[in-house]
Design a protein around this motif. Structure first.
Motif, short mmCIF file in Angstrom:
data_model
loop_
_atom_site.label_atom_id
_atom_site.label_comp_id
_atom_site.label_asym_id
_atom_site.label_seq_id
_atom_site.Cartn_x
_atom_site.Cartn_y
_atom_site.Cartn_z
N CYS A 144 -7.67 -2.88 3.47
CA CYS A 144 -6.76 -1.75 3.62
C CYS A 144 -7.51 -0.62 4.30
O CYS A 144 -8.74 -0.58 4.32
CB CYS A 144 -6.20 -1.30 2.27
N LEU B 233 -2.97 -0.05 -4.30
CA LEU B 233 -2.53 -1.33 -3.75
C LEU B 233 -1.95 -2.09 -4.92
O LEU B 233 -2.58 -2.17 -5.98
CB LEU B 233 -3.71 -2.13 -3.18
N CYS C 240 -2.38 -2.49 5.00
CA CYS C 240 -3.03 -3.46 4.11
C CYS C 240 -2.70 -4.86 4.62
O CYS C 240 -1.70 -5.06 5.30
CB CYS C 240 -2.56 -3.30 2.67
N ILE D 100 -8.34 -8.67 0.28
CA ILE D 100 -7.34 -7.75 0.82
C ILE D 100 -8.09 -6.64 1.54
O ILE D 100 -9.05 -6.08 1.00
CB ILE D 100 -6.47 -7.13 -0.30
N CYS E 9 -12.25 1.10 6.35
CA CYS E 9 -11.59 -0.16 6.06
C CYS E 9 -12.23 -0.71 4.79
O CYS E 9 -13.41 -1.05 4.79
CB CYS E 9 -11.75 -1.14 7.22
N ALA F 221 0.86 -1.19 0.00
CA ALA F 221 0.00 0.00 0.00
C ALA F 221 0.89 1.23 0.00
O ALA F 221 1.82 1.32 0.80
CB ALA F 221 -0.89 0.00 1.24
N VAL G 213 -3.82 5.80 2.42
CA VAL G 213 -3.81 4.42 2.92
C VAL G 213 -2.58 4.23 3.81
O VAL G 213 -1.49 4.72 3.51
CB VAL G 213 -3.84 3.41 1.76
#
Length: 159
Positions: free
Chosen positions: A126, A90, A114, A124, A133, A84, A111
């Motif tokens: 993050c 990402l 992650c 995933i 979230c 991240a 961010v």
């Protein structure tokens, strides 16, 4: 019966004597350390011998982010990882080949963390300074229109 009572009393007295001896040893150790200064302890022992720094070796360099990388997390397959970055992406990597597997654009560039879901490795999560979230399904997300499959917005502070 009286024989066993006497044996029990003897064991109790022996245990009490051992406890008193151990307390005495602890007090002596404490007293010796209280009379020391941090400098004398540091000079008497090599601090490097106490905890040696780890020996690390660069294995791979993953290039692809345009901002600071704030977090990365390994998948349970020990081959894939996610990073991240401050660039608002990402990136999922194949660590063996150093190739990008997937790049997921984020709604916020703030961010901070992650992580892969560890049992199947297809999700995933993050989050960051936007207090959200976001959860992405890597099997459904394409590079052009990756959208979070879930957004958890009940956080009071950043993640």
């Amino acid at each position: 019966s009286t024989l066993s009572t006497m044996a029990d009393e003897a064991r109790i007295e022996a245990a009490k004597a051992e406890v008193a001896n151990l307390k005495s040893q602890i007090e002596k150790a404490r007293a010796s350390k209280q009379n020391s200064t941090m400098g004398s302890i540091a000079s008497s022992k090599s601090l490097r011998d106490i905890r040696k720094p780890p020996q690390t070796k660069l294995r791979r360099t993953l290039k692809g982010h345009f901002g600071k990388v704030y977090a990365m997390h390994w998948n349970s397959d020990s081959q894939t990882l996610v990073s991240a970055s401050q660039d608002g992406k990402l990136i999922i990597w194949n660590a063996f080949t150093t190739n990008k597997v997937q790049a997921i654009p984020l709604r916020s560039s703030w961010v901070m963390t992650c992580a892969f879901e560890q049992s199947k490795g297809n999700l995933i999560a993050c989050g960051g300074l936007d207090n959200v979230c976001s959860i992405y399904n890597t099997q459904q997300a394409s590079t052009s229109n990756a959208r979070a499959s879930k957004e958890l917005v009940a956080h009071d502070g950043y993640l």
